[in-house]
Design a protein around this motif. Structure first.
Motif, PDB file in Angstrom:
ATOM      1  N   SER A 109       0.859  -1.179   0.000  1.00 37.50           N
ATOM      2  CA  SER A 109       0.000   0.000   0.000  1.00 37.50           C
ATOM      3  C   SER A 109       0.890   1.222   0.000  1.00 37.50           C
ATOM      4  N   TYR A 110       0.570   2.186  -0.845  1.00 39.01           N
ATOM      5  CA  TYR A 110       1.352   3.415  -0.863  1.00 39.01           C
ATOM      6  C   TYR A 110       1.120   4.236   0.399  1.00 39.01           C
ATOM      7  N   ASP A 111       0.066   3.862   1.134  1.00 34.04           N
ATOM      8  CA  ASP A 111      -0.235   4.566   2.384  1.00 34.04           C
ATOM      9  C   ASP A 111       0.344   3.856   3.610  1.00 34.04           C
ATOM     10  N   ALA A 112       0.990   2.704   3.407  1.00 29.75           N
ATOM     11  CA  ALA A 112       1.485   1.925   4.549  1.00 29.75           C
ATOM     12  C   ALA A 112       2.560   2.704   5.313  1.00 29.75           C
ATOM     13  N   LEU A 113       2.701   2.359   6.576  1.00 29.80           N
ATOM     14  CA  LEU A 113       3.622   3.067   7.459  1.00 29.80           C
ATOM     15  C   LEU A 113       5.038   3.131   6.882  1.00 29.80           C
ATOM     16  N   PHE A 114       5.486   1.992   6.338  1.00 31.76           N
ATOM     17  CA  PHE A 114       6.880   1.934   5.861  1.00 31.76           C
ATOM     18  C   PHE A 114       6.975   1.999   4.336  1.00 31.76           C
ATOM     19  N   SER A 115       5.978   2.537   3.683  1.00 31.90           N
ATOM     20  CA  SER A 115       5.972   2.482   2.209  1.00 31.90           C
ATOM     21  C   SER A 115       7.185   3.197   1.597  1.00 31.90           C
TER      22      SER A 115
END
Ligand code: SF4
Length: 257
Positions: A109-115
């Motif tokens: 996900s481009y919104d993930a914490l570690f993206s």
């Protein structure tokens, strides 16, 4: 006479496609002269505002067929409503589906914490043949075991409720069922359920059958064949990295640039 009837049918079909938003169509066949094509194009201009009037000419649903679209009151396009009993899956499958969605949200996900970290890592790995090989091998082994992955490099698992369109659909359709399935069975392999029907059941089981009806998933990008879809995703090289993607997505919007 027969030729003109066939040409008129094609003209009406082209008008419908244009009305539905298609940007182009291939007009093929033997013995077609340009003046005939020009007549068809002129006539299309005249009737294109009335494209819905011609839909009934092409509305011939097969009994108990399964389509992506339910009957659309605006266009009149056909479809089949599934009964609630057809929308159940086992609790084990529901749990597995939940795990897939969670893993996907965390890592793809481009919104993930570690993206941004994943992105930097992938950019480095892409330049190091050994690192690339390691990640590609890891991806191939895990996805072959879980999804019978065919290494297309432009992954669409998430759009199909975590079924692989390349290995599970004989027609490799990514944008909805082909319309040939009957009684929820595959047209090509009637001994198997249609994979789109299976995807529908997964989405319906979590109360989101609409996921199957939303948006548009572009055709596979063949230039990515055999490459790492994980790296392609994070470097915005696959279809999900396109800012114009209108597919239903849980992976956020790609970072600018
Ligand atoms: S869609 Fe492509 S990358 Fe994804 S599992 Fe299927 S073959 Fe593999």
């Amino acid at each position: 006479m027969g030729m003109w009837r066939r040409l008129n049918a094609r003209r009406n079909w082209l008008v419908i496609l244009k009305g539905l938003g298609y940007k182009g169509a291939h007009f093929g066949g033997i013995n077609h002269r340009f003046d005939i094509l020009a007549q068809i194009l002129d006539r299309m201009d005249e009737i294109e505002d009335r494209w819905r009037d011609f839909v009934p000419e092409f509305d011939f649903p097969q009994k108990n067929g399964f389509y992506r679209y339910s009957r659309d009151t605006e266009t009149g396009l056909c479809g089949t409503e599934l009964s609630p009993s057809m929308s159940t899956i086992s609790s084990g499958e529901k749990m597995l589906f939940g795990v897939y969605r969670e893993v996907h949200r965390t890592f793809f996900s481009y919104d993930a914490l570690f993206s941004s970290l994943y992105r930097k890592l992938c950019a480095k790995l892409e330049k190091r043949p050994f690192g690339y090989l390691v990640i590609k091998t890891l991806e191939d082994i895990s996805k072959k075991i879980l999804f019978s992955c065919r290494e297309c490099g432009d992954c669409s698992l998430q759009h199909l409720a975590f079924f692989c369109p390349e290995s599970q659909c004989p027609k490799h359709t990514r944008n909805g069922p082909c319309g040939g399935s009957s009684e929820s069975r595959c047209e090509v392999n009637p001994d198997r359920p249609c994979v789109w029907f299976r995807a529908y059941r997964r989405w319906a089981a979590i109360g989101r059958p609409d996921k199957l009806y939303q948006g548009f998933i572009p055709p596979r990008n063949w230039e990515l064949d055999g490459t790492s879809s994980w790296i392609n995703f994070h470097l915005c090289k696959d279809h999900q990295g396109s800012p114009s993607l209108t597919a239903p997505t849980d992976h956020g919007r790609p970072p600018p640039g």
